[in-house]
Design a protein around this motif. Structure first.
Motif, PDB file in Angstrom:
ATOM      1  N   ILE A 655      13.260  18.891  41.407  1.00  0.00           N
ATOM      2  CA  ILE A 655      13.057  18.326  40.067  1.00  0.00           C
ATOM      3  C   ILE A 655      13.303  19.371  38.993  1.00  0.00           C
ATOM      4  CG2 ILE A 655      11.350  17.301  38.514  1.00  0.00           C
ATOM      5  CD1 ILE A 655      10.044  16.027  40.952  1.00  0.00           C
ATOM      6  N   PHE A 656      12.804  20.581  39.233  1.00  0.00           N
ATOM      7  CA  PHE A 656      12.865  21.609  38.209  1.00  0.00           C
ATOM      8  C   PHE A 656      14.017  22.590  38.410  1.00  0.00           C
ATOM      9  CE2 PHE A 656       8.479  20.114  38.173  1.00  0.00           C
ATOM     10  CZ  PHE A 656       8.286  19.908  36.820  1.00  0.00           C
ATOM     11  N   GLY A 657      14.899  22.317  39.348  1.00  0.00           N
ATOM     12  CA  GLY A 657      16.079  23.150  39.524  1.00  0.00           C
ATOM     13  C   GLY A 657      15.784  24.541  40.043  1.00  0.00           C
ATOM     14  N   VAL A 658      14.719  24.693  40.844  1.00  0.00           N
ATOM     15  CA  VAL A 658      14.376  26.002  41.408  1.00  0.00           C
ATOM     16  C   VAL A 658      15.043  26.096  42.782  1.00  0.00           C
ATOM     17  CG1 VAL A 658      12.506  27.586  42.001  1.00  0.00           C
ATOM     18  CG2 VAL A 658      12.190  25.920  40.171  1.00  0.00           C
ATOM     19  N   HIS A 659      16.274  26.567  42.824  1.00  0.00           N
ATOM     20  CA  HIS A 659      17.023  26.598  44.070  1.00  0.00           C
ATOM     21  C   HIS A 659      16.672  27.811  44.930  1.00  0.00           C
ATOM     22  CE1 HIS A 659      19.422  29.405  41.702  1.00  0.00           C
ATOM     23  NE2 HIS A 659      19.530  28.463  40.797  1.00  0.00           N
ATOM     24  N   ASP A 660      16.176  28.880  44.319  1.00  0.00           N
ATOM     25  CA  ASP A 660      15.789  30.084  45.057  1.00  0.00           C
ATOM     26  C   ASP A 660      14.444  30.569  44.533  1.00  0.00           C
ATOM     27  OD1 ASP A 660      18.329  31.358  46.700  1.00  0.00           O
ATOM     28  OD2 ASP A 660      18.973  30.146  44.991  1.00  0.00           O
ATOM     29  N   PRO A 661      13.318  30.105  45.097  1.00  0.00           N
ATOM     30  CA  PRO A 661      12.005  30.547  44.607  1.00  0.00           C
ATOM     31  C   PRO A 661      11.852  32.062  44.716  1.00  0.00           C
ATOM     32  CG  PRO A 661      11.793  28.667  46.086  1.00  0.00           C
ATOM     33  CD  PRO A 661      13.210  29.134  46.196  1.00  0.00           C
ATOM     34  N   GLY A 662      11.100  32.627  43.802  1.00  0.00           N
ATOM     35  CA  GLY A 662      10.877  34.072  43.799  1.00  0.00           C
ATOM     36  C   GLY A 662       9.644  34.396  42.980  1.00  0.00           C
ATOM     37  N   PRO A 663       9.465  35.661  42.631  1.00  0.00           N
ATOM     38  CA  PRO A 663       8.291  36.038  41.830  1.00  0.00           C
ATOM     39  C   PRO A 663       8.297  35.326  40.488  1.00  0.00           C
ATOM     40  CG  PRO A 663       9.410  37.974  42.718  1.00  0.00           C
ATOM     41  CD  PRO A 663      10.305  36.819  42.967  1.00  0.00           C
ATOM     42  N   VAL A 664       7.116  35.154  39.919  1.00  0.00           N
ATOM     43  CA  VAL A 664       6.985  34.570  38.586  1.00  0.00           C
ATOM     44  C   VAL A 664       7.485  35.579  37.558  1.00  0.00           C
ATOM     45  CG1 VAL A 664       5.317  33.767  36.856  1.00  0.00           C
ATOM     46  CG2 VAL A 664       5.060  33.108  39.262  1.00  0.00           C
ATOM     47  N   LEU A 665       8.227  35.094  36.573  1.00  0.00           N
ATOM     48  CA  LEU A 665       8.733  35.957  35.507  1.00  0.00           C
ATOM     49  C   LEU A 665       7.609  36.830  34.977  1.00  0.00           C
ATOM     50  CD1 LEU A 665      11.111  36.625  33.538  1.00  0.00           C
ATOM     51  CD2 LEU A 665      10.196  34.845  32.053  1.00  0.00           C
ATOM     52  N   SER A 666       7.775  38.145  35.023  1.00  0.00           N
ATOM     53  CA  SER A 666       6.666  39.074  34.827  1.00  0.00           C
ATOM     54  C   SER A 666       5.968  38.930  33.485  1.00  0.00           C
ATOM     55  CB  SER A 666       7.145  40.516  35.008  1.00  0.00           C
ATOM     56  OG  SER A 666       8.187  40.814  34.105  1.00  0.00           O
ATOM     57  N   PHE A 667       6.727  38.629  32.426  1.00  0.00           N
ATOM     58  CA  PHE A 667       6.073  38.534  31.118  1.00  0.00           C
ATOM     59  C   PHE A 667       5.716  37.094  30.746  1.00  0.00           C
ATOM     60  CE2 PHE A 667      10.684  38.779  30.401  1.00  0.00           C
ATOM     61  CZ  PHE A 667      10.923  37.638  29.666  1.00  0.00           C
ATOM     62  N   ALA A 668       5.996  36.137  31.648  1.00  0.00           N
ATOM     63  CA  ALA A 668       5.633  34.740  31.360  1.00  0.00           C
ATOM     64  C   ALA A 668       4.120  34.559  31.220  1.00  0.00           C
ATOM     65  CB  ALA A 668       6.198  33.806  32.425  1.00  0.00           C
ATOM     66  N   PRO A 669       3.289  35.085  32.140  1.00  0.00           N
ATOM     67  CA  PRO A 669       1.837  34.856  31.997  1.00  0.00           C
ATOM     68  C   PRO A 669       1.274  35.376  30.683  1.00  0.00           C
ATOM     69  CG  PRO A 669       2.336  35.642  34.202  1.00  0.00           C
ATOM     70  CD  PRO A 669       3.597  35.776  33.407  1.00  0.00           C
ATOM     71  N   ILE A 670       1.707  36.543  30.246  1.00  0.00           N
ATOM     72  CA  ILE A 670       1.116  37.116  29.041  1.00  0.00           C
ATOM     73  C   ILE A 670       1.598  36.381  27.792  1.00  0.00           C
ATOM     74  CG2 ILE A 670       2.840  38.912  28.490  1.00  0.00           C
ATOM     75  CD1 ILE A 670       0.396  40.843  28.240  1.00  0.00           C
ATOM     76  N   ILE A 671       2.844  35.894  27.800  1.00  0.00           N
ATOM     77  CA  ILE A 671       3.343  35.088  26.679  1.00  0.00           C
ATOM     78  C   ILE A 671       2.627  33.736  26.658  1.00  0.00           C
ATOM     79  CG2 ILE A 671       5.347  33.884  25.739  1.00  0.00           C
ATOM     80  CD1 ILE A 671       5.506  36.821  25.235  1.00  0.00           C
ATOM     81  N   ILE A 672       2.510  33.110  27.821  1.00  0.00           N
ATOM     82  CA  ILE A 672       1.793  31.831  27.912  1.00  0.00           C
ATOM     83  C   ILE A 672       0.361  32.013  27.441  1.00  0.00           C
ATOM     84  CG2 ILE A 672       0.921  30.086  29.516  1.00  0.00           C
ATOM     85  CD1 ILE A 672       3.471  30.623  31.206  1.00  0.00           C
ATOM     86  N   MET A 673      -0.242  33.109  27.827  1.00  0.00           N
ATOM     87  CA  MET A 673      -1.616  33.407  27.449  1.00  0.00           C
ATOM     88  C   MET A 673      -1.765  33.445  25.926  1.00  0.00           C
ATOM     89  SD  MET A 673      -3.818  36.711  28.731  1.00  0.00           S
ATOM     90  CE  MET A 673      -3.372  36.396  30.433  1.00  0.00           C
ATOM     91  N   GLY A 674      -0.864  34.163  25.258  1.00  0.00           N
ATOM     92  CA  GLY A 674      -0.955  34.290  23.805  1.00  0.00           C
ATOM     93  C   GLY A 674      -0.658  32.997  23.080  1.00  0.00           C
ATOM     94  N   VAL A 675       0.428  32.331  23.466  1.00  0.00           N
ATOM     95  CA  VAL A 675       0.825  31.097  22.777  1.00  0.00           C
ATOM     96  C   VAL A 675      -0.201  30.004  23.012  1.00  0.00           C
ATOM     97  CG1 VAL A 675       2.564  29.276  22.704  1.00  0.00           C
ATOM     98  CG2 VAL A 675       3.273  31.667  22.862  1.00  0.00           C
ATOM     99  N   LEU A 676      -0.659  29.852  24.258  1.00  0.00           N
ATOM    100  CA  LEU A 676      -1.619  28.798  24.573  1.00  0.00           C
ATOM    101  C   LEU A 676      -2.935  29.025  23.845  1.00  0.00           C
ATOM    102  CD1 LEU A 676      -2.098  26.241  26.176  1.00  0.00           C
ATOM    103  CD2 LEU A 676      -2.871  27.635  28.106  1.00  0.00           C
ATOM    104  N   PHE A 677      -3.322  30.278  23.678  1.00  0.00           N
ATOM    105  CA  PHE A 677      -4.539  30.567  22.922  1.00  0.00           C
ATOM    106  C   PHE A 677      -4.427  30.018  21.500  1.00  0.00           C
ATOM    107  CE2 PHE A 677      -6.184  33.472  19.644  1.00  0.00           C
ATOM    108  CZ  PHE A 677      -7.536  33.216  19.779  1.00  0.00           C
TER     109      PHE A 677
END
Length: 802
Positions: A655-677
């Motif tokens: 569904i989401f086009g993830v053809h090769d799973p791997g580590p989570v984008l390293s700066f995604a959690p901290i960006i999500i953390m700030g924006v979601l706050f």
């Protein structure tokens, strides 16, 4: 602030065309500044103070030729081995690329392969000569031994001893020289064997890998040069040969706006039309957000020539600018429509909407801006730049909302309402009422289900690994993905993530000893788990620094490669005084991810502290801020759990086009953390402030919860759907680095708005009743009165019927 915004709103409505033209001029100036001064956006990331940077700086000072960026070019045939004509055409193409200004050198894979074969043959020939010479020496030794024995038997040994000793010395000298040659050949064979898996032409002869070395590093590599090289490779036109290349050349922001992003905006428009039931008011938030995001993104990119800016930075600004721009304009627009329906005159309603909801927009925007600017406390430069650019785009969205929105409302006048709505202006249905509180049992059930559901969804976050994307995460039809997969298939996955190992000696190594030194180090490297090949690259002019290429068993984002980097660094010092360092793109990504992982807890503490302080200031309560912050943490970890499940575990990958799973984008959690706050505080503000207002006006605490929820849920629902649509559009972005960011923010808003703010928070406030609004008297006295909703302004501007 509320009175200032009230006057600003009325002024903007009276001078509507001037305000509109003014913002269009600003948009044009921002676009012109970007065209004139915009620089290169980097596709890689670095952090000062990392081990990779230290080794790279040392290497750049000693061997500048190794300091530039390197790109891989992969040539593949239709299935047959390369012909001589194809090899010649590839050589000509690489020679053309080599002549481009900014290219330091290119390597022809067929020449490299031939040189390897030649070296192997030279070693074989040298070994054959050594074997022949050894046979001669052995024969000479046997003859001498026989002569000595004969002389001893005849009693003539003493007379001939001097002659025998001279002959033995000659044989010993020859043996010593031959042993030295044999050692050199053995060392050469050791190096050749260790490098046997580093191939430039595949075993079946259908694939070849060339390299392009640039004079500038990754951050300084101009987009014009990359475009020029990419065009030369794309237009090569070699019969029967496909040419692909790595992200060093291919990475760009060409996918800044794609089909997914456009679909997201279209969905947002449909939500606005359904909610507002009129075309003109529905397009107003879209117009204001597009102008605001254009000014913000173009203005920020105008500084990319003087500030190191990652390619993902303007996309973050675009995502935030679109989402909050639509929402902030909608909040003001919705307040204005409600006031018109209640019978207020148009100019007064515009001013009051700007002074009340506009005041809340300013406060809400400020929380997002503070959260984004707080990324600078991580000490990670590219994150700080991303946060600053995002904050600028949000600030411009706020300015546009409180100036351009009132101007457009002034132009539309009563057409901001649909025809049917205009016939019901002043109707008593719009008067407030006191609702019945929800049942306590239902509140307990809601709270329990919400908490358990979010905790279950958050479970995958416990196994989250951080990393930066490699070629395997790119779109399957992209050149970097094809190059990556071809190399992995034909040459081994580790060839996509080679490491640069640097050995530094306290004293210079003599020229005659350098080969044996390289062989010793290569032997040590090959003894490590996860190393499939190693080869010397260069030696510094002063003979103190040796560089080696090391090929890991798996790809650059694998756990084994990450562990190998730490194991190699753990070998230092070798033999007590030889310092060993590891550098390269793979280690840079590992170091960046490790630094970001270390910064996550610090940033989370900062954000939670900000949340508590802001909410205590706004709601003058202890429990409400605690509930708001706890809800934010639940929605955050549920979002991170969802990101991990999809992008690392590969759930719902089709569904989401993830053809090769791997580590989570390293700066995604901290960006999500700030924006979601920031966004969580927005929804908390627009929903719970209505509850507090009803409670302050004398309504019972539990009834006030329902009243505030009913008054605010329509606009918050629409705003959240719009936010999810805009962020969700980036889930299918052409830039693979943006997809987990877009998904994380979309799912985070979904959880926070619809589960935390509309289900969990009302349920907990109902259960706590009056205690939810308790505040110690001493704290109440020292807290400033923050009138976020502009209640004081509303009291001084009673309803005026138009």
């Amino acid at each position: 602030m509320a009175n200032l915004l009230y006057r600003l709103g009325r002024l903007a409505a009276r001078r509507a065309w001037i305000v509109l033209v003014g913002w269009i001029v600003v948009l044009g100036l921002a676009g012109g500044a970007y065209a004139a001064f915009g620089g290169t956006l980097a596709s890689s990331f670095s952090i000062p103070g990392t081990e990779t940077e230290r080794v790279s700086d040392e290497l750049a000072a000693a061997m500048p030729d190794l300091a530039g960026a390197t790109a891989t070019v992969v040539f593949t045939t239709d299935g047959d081995a390369f012909t001589e004509a194809q090899e010649s055409a590839i050589a000509d193409l690489l020679d053309e690329v080599d002549a481009v200004d900014g290219v330091a050198a290119t390597s022809n894979p067929f020449d490299t392969d031939a040189e390897r074969d030649e070296q192997a043959q030279q070693l074989a020939d040298a070994q054959a000569q050594i074997d022949a010479a050894q046979a001669q020496i052995d024969a000479g030794q046997q003859q001498l031994d026989a002569a000595i024995a004969q002389a001893q038997a005849a009693g003539a040994y003493d007379a001939a001893k001097a002659q025998f000793d001279a002959q033995q010395a000659t044989i010993d000298e020859g043996q010593a020289a031959l042993d030295a040659q044999a050692q050199q050949v053995a060392d050469g064979q050791t190096l050749l064997d260790a490098a046997s898996e580093i191939q430039t032409v595949s075993d079946d002869g259908t694939a070849a890998v060339g390299t392009i070395a640039f004079t500038e590093d990754q951050y300084s590599l101009s987009s014009d040069l990359k475009t020029q090289i990419a065009a030369m490779l794309d237009d090569a036109g070699i019969d029967g040969v496909q040419v692909t290349y790595s992200a060093t050349i291919a990475e760009s922001i060409d996918g800044l706006i794609g089909v997914g992003e456009i679909v997201g905006v279209i969905i947002a428009a449909l939500v606005l039309v359904v909610m507002l039931r009129a075309f003109l008011p529905a397009v107003t938030p879209l117009i204001t957000s597009l102008i605001g995001v254009g000014v913000g993104v173009a203005g920020a990119m105008a500084f990319s020539g003087v500030v190191d800016m990652a390619s993902v930075t303007p996309v973050l600004g675009l995502m935030l600018g679109l989402a909050v721009g639509i929402d902030y304009a909608l909040f003001i627009l919705n307040r204005h429509r409600r006031q018109l329906l209640a019978g207020m005159a148009v100019p007064e309603s515009i001013g009051l909407a700007n002074g009340t909801s506009g005041n809340a927009v300013v406060f809400a925007g400020t929380t997002v801006i503070v959260a984004l600017l707080a990324l600078n406390v991580t000490g990670i430069p590219f994150l700080g730049v991303m946060g600053t650019v995002g904050a600028i785009c949000v600030a411009i969205a706020v300015l546009v909302a409180i100036t351009l929105t009132p101007a457009l409302l002034g132009i539309m006048k009563l057409r901001v309402l649909g025809r049917r709505a205009r016939t019901r202006i002043g109707h008593p249905d719009h008067a407030p009422y006191t609702p019945k509180p929800m049942r306590t049992g239902r509140a307990m059930l809601q709270a329990g289900i919400a908490v358990v559901a979010l905790l279950v969804i958050a479970i995958p976050a416990l196994s989250m690994r951080l990393g930066l994307p490699d070629g395997s995460s790119a779109s399957t039809d992209s050149t970097q993905y094809k190059a990556y997969t071809t190399v992995a298939e034909k040459f081994g996955a580790g060839m996509n993530g080679t490491l640069l190992v640097v050995a530094t000696f306290p004293e210079a190594v003599a020229d005659d000893d350098q080969t044996s030194t390289e062989a010793d180090i290569v032997t040590t490297l090959m003894a490590q788990d996860g190393v499939v090949a190693a080869a010397p690259v260069a030696v510094s002019d002063d003979g103190t620094i040796f560089a080696f290429q090391v090929v890991p068993a798996e790809g650059p984002s694998s756990e084994s490669t990450e562990q190998l980097v730490y194991d190699l660094r753990g070998l230092s010092p070798l033999d007590g005084d030889v310092q060993l360092g590891v550098a390269g793109t793979t280690t840079a990504n590992i170091d960046v991810s490790a630094k970001i992982a270390d910064a996550l807890p610090v940033y989370l503490v900062v954000v939670i502290g900000l949340s508590l302080l802001i909410m205590i200031l706004v709601f003058r309560s202890i429990l409400v801020p605690v509930i708001a912050t706890a809800g934010y943490v639940l929605s955050l970890f549920a979002a991170l759990g969802s990101v991990t499940a999809i992008y690392q575990w590969g759930w719902l990958s089709a569904i989401f086009g993830v053809h090769d799973p791997g580590p989570v984008l390293s700066f995604a959690p901290i960006i999500i953390m700030g924006v979601l706050f920031g966004l969580a505080m927005d929804y908390q503000l627009f929903l719970v402030s209505g509850m507090r207002e009803a409670y302050a006006h004398g309504m019972k605490a539990r009834s006030a919860v329902v009243a505030g929820l009913r008054n605010g849920r329509a606009v918050v629902t629409a705003a959240a759907i719009i936010m999810v649509s805009v962020f969700g559009g980036f889930v299918f972005s052409e830039m693979s680095m943006i997809r987990p960011l877009g998904f994380g923010m979309a799912i985070g808003v979904l959880f926070d708005a619809f589960v935390v703010r509309m289900v969990l928070t009302p349920a907990l406030l109902h259960l706590f009743g009056n205690a939810a609004w308790w505040l110690p008297r001493w704290l109440d006295r020292i807290l400033p009165d923050v009138d976020v909703e502009g209640a004081a302004l509303e009291r001084t501007h009673p309803l005026h019927v138009g």
